[in-house]
Design an enzyme around this catalytic site. Structure first.
Site, short mmCIF file in Angstrom:
data_model
loop_
_atom_site.label_atom_id
_atom_site.label_comp_id
_atom_site.label_asym_id
_atom_site.label_seq_id
_atom_site.Cartn_x
_atom_site.Cartn_y
_atom_site.Cartn_z
N ASN A 107 -16.61 -2.96 -22.79
CA ASN A 107 -15.67 -3.18 -23.89
C ASN A 107 -16.30 -4.12 -24.89
O ASN A 107 -17.12 -4.98 -24.52
CB ASN A 107 -14.38 -3.81 -23.34
CG ASN A 107 -13.34 -4.05 -24.42
OD1 ASN A 107 -13.15 -3.21 -25.31
ND2 ASN A 107 -12.67 -5.19 -24.39
N HIS A 109 -15.06 -7.00 -27.58
CA HIS A 109 -13.88 -7.81 -27.89
C HIS A 109 -14.25 -8.78 -29.01
O HIS A 109 -15.30 -9.43 -28.94
CB HIS A 109 -13.44 -8.57 -26.64
CG HIS A 109 -12.21 -9.38 -26.88
ND1 HIS A 109 -10.96 -8.82 -27.01
CD2 HIS A 109 -12.05 -10.72 -27.08
CE1 HIS A 109 -10.08 -9.78 -27.25
NE2 HIS A 109 -10.71 -10.94 -27.30
N SER A 136 -17.93 -10.27 -28.16
CA SER A 136 -18.51 -10.18 -26.82
C SER A 136 -18.47 -8.73 -26.35
O SER A 136 -17.47 -8.04 -26.56
CB SER A 136 -17.71 -11.01 -25.82
OG SER A 136 -17.54 -12.33 -26.27
N ASP A 145 -10.01 -8.61 -20.53
CA ASP A 145 -11.08 -9.28 -21.29
C ASP A 145 -11.79 -10.37 -20.48
O ASP A 145 -12.21 -11.40 -21.05
CB ASP A 145 -10.51 -9.88 -22.59
CG ASP A 145 -9.93 -8.82 -23.52
OD1 ASP A 145 -10.43 -7.68 -23.50
OD2 ASP A 145 -8.97 -9.13 -24.26
#
Ligand code: GAR
Length: 196
Positions: A107, A109, A136, A145
């Site tokens: 992911n 973020h 990040s 997260d």
């Protein structure tokens, strides 16, 4: 053999485009699917223009989150990805879903994690009086997260910055960071990427 990458989006898909364009001839991975939970996501057309198969699994068509995730899981299984990149995918994934694809979901973020998980990261960085902000790339684990960080990029926070200013200045850094982190990850190298 190239790793197969599915990219999940909800909106404009600029990170998806950066990822897809980065996966050229000598890259260890290739895009095999761009999937959105939102039929109106601008990124779907961009993916089609890049010649990448697209799919829509609209969360509003399902009564419950488990049903939605079953639909998502089936669509992903059909594409048989080795790596799933969340790129502005704005649905929270349950622990069960994440565990089915453990170690394979990345992911991006828009904050320097572990600071500011969740939403409104630019406003929260300003509210906290941060001198730097950033983004990040991390492995996705059941906690939101919070998975192992694969790379981070930072930008200065200027005194007149609004949340929109930060978002606009950060996006080009996201477009550098995510492809660099994906390339390393796909090569089996989990050392961290940093920018600048
Ligand atoms: C990006 O800024 C990404 O970091 C953020 O959404 C934007 C998507 O833009 N992701 C999150 O907030 C995830 N919680 P894009 O559709 O143009 O790539």
């Amino acid at each position: 053999m190239k790793k197969r990458v599915a990219i999940l989006i909800s909106g404009g898909g600029s990170n998806m485009v950066a990822l897809a364009r980065s996966m050229g001839k000598d890259h260890p991975a290739k895009p095999v699917l761009v999937l959105s939970n939102n039929a109106n996501a601008g990124g779907l057309q961009k993916a089609a223009d890049l010649g990448i198969p697209t799919a829509i699994v609209d969360h509003r068509q399902f009564d419950t989150r488990p049903d939605f995730e079953t639909g998502l899981h089936k669509a992903l299984l059909a594409a048989d990805p080795d790596i799933i990149c969340l790129a502005g995918f704005m649905r929270i994934l349950s622990a069960g879903f994440v565990e089915n694809w453990a170690g394979k979901i990345l992911n991006i973020h828009p904050s320097i994690l572990p600071l500011f998980p969740g939403l409104h990261t630019h406003q929260r960085a300003l509210d906290a009086g941060m001198a730097v902000h950033g983004c990040s790339v991390h492995l996705v684990t059941p906690e939101l997260d919070a998975g192992p960080i694969l790379g981070q990029a930072v930008i200065p926070v200027l005194s007149a910055d609004t949340p929109d200013d930060l978002a606009k200045r950060l996006l080009p850094m996201e477009h550098q960071l995510y492809p660099a982190a994906l390339k390393k990850f796909a090569s089996g190298d989990q050392t961290k990427v940093t920018f600048p």
